[in-house]
Design a protein around this motif. Structure first.
Motif, PDB file in Angstrom:
ATOM      1  N   SER A  76      32.271 -30.386 -19.793  1.00 36.32           N
ATOM      2  CA  SER A  76      31.286 -29.676 -18.968  1.00 36.32           C
ATOM      3  C   SER A  76      29.919 -29.530 -19.632  1.00 36.32           C
ATOM      4  O   SER A  76      28.938 -29.229 -18.969  1.00 36.32           O
ATOM      5  N   PRO A  85      35.493 -24.862 -15.623  1.00 36.51           N
ATOM      6  CA  PRO A  85      36.085 -25.829 -16.563  1.00 36.51           C
ATOM      7  C   PRO A  85      36.671 -25.189 -17.820  1.00 36.51           C
ATOM      8  O   PRO A  85      37.785 -25.546 -18.225  1.00 36.51           O
ATOM      9  N   LYS A 113      35.484 -32.501 -11.324  1.00 33.64           N
ATOM     10  CA  LYS A 113      34.546 -31.377 -11.320  1.00 33.64           C
ATOM     11  C   LYS A 113      35.275 -30.152 -10.775  1.00 33.64           C
ATOM     12  O   LYS A 113      35.853 -30.204  -9.685  1.00 33.64           O
ATOM     13  N   GLY A 167      30.380 -28.976 -15.355  1.00 33.25           N
ATOM     14  CA  GLY A 167      31.530 -28.501 -14.586  1.00 33.25           C
ATOM     15  C   GLY A 167      32.746 -29.422 -14.643  1.00 33.25           C
ATOM     16  O   GLY A 167      33.734 -29.183 -13.950  1.00 33.25           O
TER      17      GLY A 167
END
Ligand code: PLP
Length: 348
Positions: free
Chosen positions: A319, A301, A297, A326
């Protein structure tokens, strides 16, 4: 009580399968004038002028020894994607039946369902640790539910799910529980293959595409009761694994030591990459992985994805996937590839 006859589509139950020339005569020597092949040979050399063994018995013998599963409990498909599609075609009546999947997970279960016009019921994994939501899965089962797909280790999250939950599903569902173990060779726990003798409704999928390094040959495996495997064989295209793939896989399966070495290195590299990635401020979380990839994460992204593509490094932007907001997914590469990735990220 689970009874395969109750979940088989009527048209498949009554199907008279195609009988190929190689089904009718199984001998290896002789003058073959039965399959309308070119008896002179092949410009591709070797024996490619001949159709392959429809049941791939030599290759299955090898796999049988490695996996400890009798040949009659093994199906080989043109990738495990073929096994997934066959499950739908054999057991799910279009427009009537449904299957349960647990997102975020491998995309082909839903795509195959859509192709076969079968309803998909989604019982998402728990958001905090990507485990099965057992109560929700059991609640969603109805008389039209034929298959439940569980990916373990899961793609794209990388984690395994609890055996106790899988067991509960196997014991409380009269359809097939399909455990996709594409990444099992990288996991710290064992395959569920040993459970096949205990659960007649268990189907296990594995593949030669990941740890075995043969994604280009397209060979997927399904392990299940002989009754289930017979259904697979009844409806598969007669020559679904070509001669070259069968021969190359037979040779490659001799190299178990090489594969085990690679697996050890990949797992080591995975943990190294994890600790390097943790140092970046844009990395918010790295999920625990039992596979050959990491779900990470990050704060931006898309920006990171585009930046890396600009540097000739391709990762996967996940994402937009449910519960993976994310996130990017990074496959573990060779040592120098992982180092290059880290170095490029340093100058972001
Ligand atoms: C979980 C999972 N199952 C199956 C497959 C497909 O495997 P195959 O190459 O055998 O079709 C993949 C490929 O990414 C996967 O991630």
């Amino acid at each position: 009580m689970f009874n395969l006859e109750n979940i088989l589509r009527p048209n498949i139950k009554n199907l008279v399968p195609y009988s190929s020339a190689r089904d009718e005569f199984k001998g290896k020597e002789g003058i073959f004038l039965d399959a309308n092949e070119n008896s002179f040979g092949s410009p591709a050399k070797k024996n490619y002028n001949r159709y392959p063994d429809p049941l791939q018995l030599d290759l299955k013998e090898k796999i049988s020894k490695i996996k400890g599963v009798p040949v009659q409990n093994i199906f080989l498909g043109n990738g495990s994607d073929e096994a997934i599609d066959i499950l739908f075609r054999a057991f799910c009546n279009p427009e009537k039946d449904n299957v349960i999947i647990c997102p975020p997970t491998y995309g082909m279960y839903e795509v195959s369902a859509n192709i076969n016009d079968v309803t998909v019921i989604k019982a998402p994994l728990t958001p905090e640790n990507f485990q099965l939501d057992l109560q929700n899965i059991l609640k969603n089962i109805n008389s039209k539910t034929k298959l439940i797909f569980i990916c373990c280790p899961n793609n794209p999250t990388g984690n395994g799910v609890k055996w106790d939950n899988v067991k509960q599903i196997l014991e409380n569902f009269n359809g097939l529980v399909v455990i996709d173990e594409a990444y099992i060779n990288f996991a710290s726990y064992r395959s569920l293959i040993a459970e096949l003798v205990n659960y007649p409704n268990l189907v296990i999928l594995q593949t030669l595409s990941k740890a075995w390094g043969m994604a280009g040959l397209r060979i997927g495996m399904a392990f299940a009761s002989q009754q289930i495997i017979d259904v697979f064989n009844k409806i598969k295209p007669p020559y679904n694994i070509n001669v070259a793939s069968q021969q190359l896989a037979i040779e490659a399966l001799e190299n178990v030591e090489q594969i085990n070495d690679w697996i050890k290195t990949i797992v080591k590299e995975r943990e190294k990459l994890k600790s390097e990635l943790q140092k970046f401020t844009f990395v918010e979380k790295i999920y625990p992985s039992e596979a050959n990839f990491l779900l990470v994460k990050v704060s931006t992204p898309q920006k990171i994805y585009n930046y890396l593509v600009g540097k000739n490094i391709v990762i996967r932007d996940r994402s937009k996937v449910t519960l993976c907001e994310g996130c990017i997914r990074i496959t573990i590469g060779r040592e120098e590839e992982n180092e290059k990735l880290i170095n490029e990220l340093k100058s972001i």
